[in-house]
Design a protein around this motif. Structure first.
Motif, PDB file in Angstrom:
ATOM      1  N   LEU A 123     -25.606-101.385  12.572  1.00  0.00           N
ATOM      2  CA  LEU A 123     -26.089-102.303  11.538  1.00  0.00           C
ATOM      3  C   LEU A 123     -27.043-101.603  10.584  1.00  0.00           C
ATOM      4  N   PRO A 124     -26.986-101.935   9.296  1.00  0.00           N
ATOM      5  CA  PRO A 124     -27.998-101.424   8.361  1.00  0.00           C
ATOM      6  C   PRO A 124     -29.380-101.936   8.770  1.00  0.00           C
ATOM      7  N   HIS A 125     -30.401-101.186   8.430  1.00  0.00           N
ATOM      8  CA  HIS A 125     -31.757-101.555   8.846  1.00  0.00           C
ATOM      9  C   HIS A 125     -32.134-102.960   8.371  1.00  0.00           C
ATOM     10  N   GLU A 126     -31.709-103.337   7.168  1.00  0.00           N
ATOM     11  CA  GLU A 126     -32.087-104.647   6.643  1.00  0.00           C
ATOM     12  C   GLU A 126     -31.423-105.808   7.383  1.00  0.00           C
ATOM     13  N   HIS A 127     -30.363-105.536   8.145  1.00  0.00           N
ATOM     14  CA  HIS A 127     -29.691-106.586   8.904  1.00  0.00           C
ATOM     15  C   HIS A 127     -30.273-106.777  10.296  1.00  0.00           C
ATOM     16  N   LEU A 128     -31.040-105.818  10.782  1.00  0.00           N
ATOM     17  CA  LEU A 128     -31.568-105.909  12.137  1.00  0.00           C
ATOM     18  C   LEU A 128     -32.527-107.078  12.303  1.00  0.00           C
ATOM     19  N   GLY A 129     -33.190-107.464  11.221  1.00  0.00           N
ATOM     20  CA  GLY A 129     -34.119-108.588  11.299  1.00  0.00           C
ATOM     21  C   GLY A 129     -33.440-109.926  11.512  1.00  0.00           C
ATOM     22  N   ARG A 130     -32.111-109.968  11.397  1.00  0.00           N
ATOM     23  CA  ARG A 130     -31.382-111.225  11.590  1.00  0.00           C
ATOM     24  C   ARG A 130     -31.055-111.503  13.050  1.00  0.00           C
ATOM     25  N   VAL A 131     -31.257-110.520  13.928  1.00  0.00           N
ATOM     26  CA  VAL A 131     -30.874-110.687  15.328  1.00  0.00           C
ATOM     27  C   VAL A 131     -32.073-110.456  16.231  1.00  0.00           C
ATOM     28  N   ALA A 132     -32.013-111.072  17.405  1.00  0.00           N
ATOM     29  CA  ALA A 132     -33.100-110.935  18.378  1.00  0.00           C
ATOM     30  C   ALA A 132     -32.539-111.158  19.771  1.00  0.00           C
ATOM     31  N   MET A 133     -33.255-110.655  20.770  1.00  0.00           N
ATOM     32  CA  MET A 133     -32.901-110.887  22.171  1.00  0.00           C
ATOM     33  C   MET A 133     -34.103-111.459  22.895  1.00  0.00           C
ATOM     34  N   ARG A 134     -33.839-112.369  23.818  1.00  0.00           N
ATOM     35  CA  ARG A 134     -34.910-112.991  24.593  1.00  0.00           C
ATOM     36  C   ARG A 134     -34.662-112.755  26.081  1.00  0.00           C
ATOM     37  N   PRO A 135     -35.713-112.445  26.844  1.00  0.00           N
ATOM     38  CA  PRO A 135     -35.547-112.141  28.273  1.00  0.00           C
ATOM     39  C   PRO A 135     -35.449-113.398  29.127  1.00  0.00           C
ATOM     40  N   CYS A 136     -34.373-114.129  28.975  1.00  0.00           N
ATOM     41  CA  CYS A 136     -34.191-115.358  29.743  1.00  0.00           C
ATOM     42  C   CYS A 136     -32.747-115.495  30.187  1.00  0.00           C
ATOM     43  N   ARG A 137     -32.533-116.166  31.313  1.00  0.00           N
ATOM     44  CA  ARG A 137     -31.187-116.462  31.773  1.00  0.00           C
ATOM     45  C   ARG A 137     -30.569-117.553  30.906  1.00  0.00           C
TER      46      ARG A 137
END
Length: 302
Positions: A123-137
């Motif tokens: 992904l281009p750097h400017e697109h990375l801000g659109r995604v996230a991960m959360r440490p949950c089941r």
């Protein structure tokens, strides 16, 4: 969304079998995955760090093609997408490329590291801000993404199950350094419909969709199709069953399915003494599209 049902038919009488809307999508498994390794401590002793790569089973759980079909069908630009039972980067990448925001439930840190490396590589750097991960089941997603509660347009889930309550047999140890296999071993990845479905319902906005990807399989000598049990539990949780989708996972050339057998399958075909079942090819996946009733001013049902 497309449907093969005939809307002119009268409503079936009570107790009669209801014909469900059906659609077929061509979305071959095309997800790529590059080997990665964990960062080595700067002050630690030099050591050889093994490279990790997602195995074929986990890489094919959700392909980029299927993720794109689901996202473009059920959401609009700027919508929020949540993924449960995350095993690869396909959904997050597709969402970012299609101008959506996405958050994935990834309870195991090494798997999150691997997925993050895949995202940064593609992904281009400017697109990375659109995604996230959360440490949950997955069954805790209503807590892990509480900041998006009631705002999510689409939840995508591919539970690692042979039924509605039990997980596939776990390997004694992670094979091939696959971070998703390791996550299955070290975390409770079983699909508990009675806890996951209400959690997904709570994060969805009115009119939002839950897409559950399943595949019928042989288990202990029996053919198991988890879809009917999932649909029953989803209705108890308040969902409306909207559509059944057959996602063809192999390339199609004319009227021919292009199926490639792996080395293990070829070996089994050559061994005429084998009493095992014939090798199975993943030709398609079943997608149950469920809807939280209601209407949303942000797009709702599509």
């Amino acid at each position: 969304m497309t449907s093969t049902s005939n809307k002119s038919n009268p409503t079936p009488a009570s107790g009669a079998r209801q014909l469900l809307p059906l659609s077929v999508w061509l979305c071959p498994d095309d997800t790529t995955d590059q080997p990665t390794h964990h960062a080595q401590p700067c002050d630690g002793p030099a050591r050889r760090v093994p490279r990790t790569r997602t195995c074929e089973r986990h890489l094919g759980t959700i392909s980029s093609g299927l993720a794109r079909h689901l996202i473009t069908t059920a959401t609009g630009e700027g919508d929020v997408i949540a993924e449960a039972f995350t095993t690869n980067s396909a959904v997050l990448r597709a969402a970012a490329e299609l101008d959506r925001r996405a958050v994935a439930c990834v309870p195991h840190f090494p798997l999150a590291q691997h997925i993050g490396a895949q995202l940064r590589a593609h992904l281009p750097h400017e697109h990375l801000g659109r995604v996230a991960m959360r440490p949950c089941r997955a069954d805790q997603m209503h807590r892990g993404i509480a900041d998006h509660a009631g705002q999510v347009a689409l939840v995508i889930a591919a539970p690692p199950t042979a039924g509605s309550r039990t997980a596939e047999p776990r390997p004694r140890r992670a094979r091939g350094a696959c971070p998703a296999c390791l996550s299955d071993v070290l975390t409770d990845s079983a699909f508990h419909a009675q806890s996951f479905l209400p959690a997904a319902y709570r994060v969805l906005r009115p009119g939002g969709h839950l897409a559950v990807v399943t595949t019928a399989r042989h288990h202990n000598g029996h053919l198991i199709d988890p879809a009917p049990a999932i649909i029953r539990e989803a209705r108890k949780a308040g969902f409306r069953y909207s559509q059944h989708i057959i996602a063809v996972r192999v390339p199609v050339e004319g009227d021919t399915l292009l199926i490639q057998a792996g080395p293990g399958s070829l070996g089994q075909l050559r061994d005429i003494r084998s009493r095992a079942l014939p090798p199975a090819a993943r030709v398609h996946a079943d997608v149950c599209l469920l809807t939280r009733p209601g209407h949303s001013g942000q797009g709702g049902d599509r």
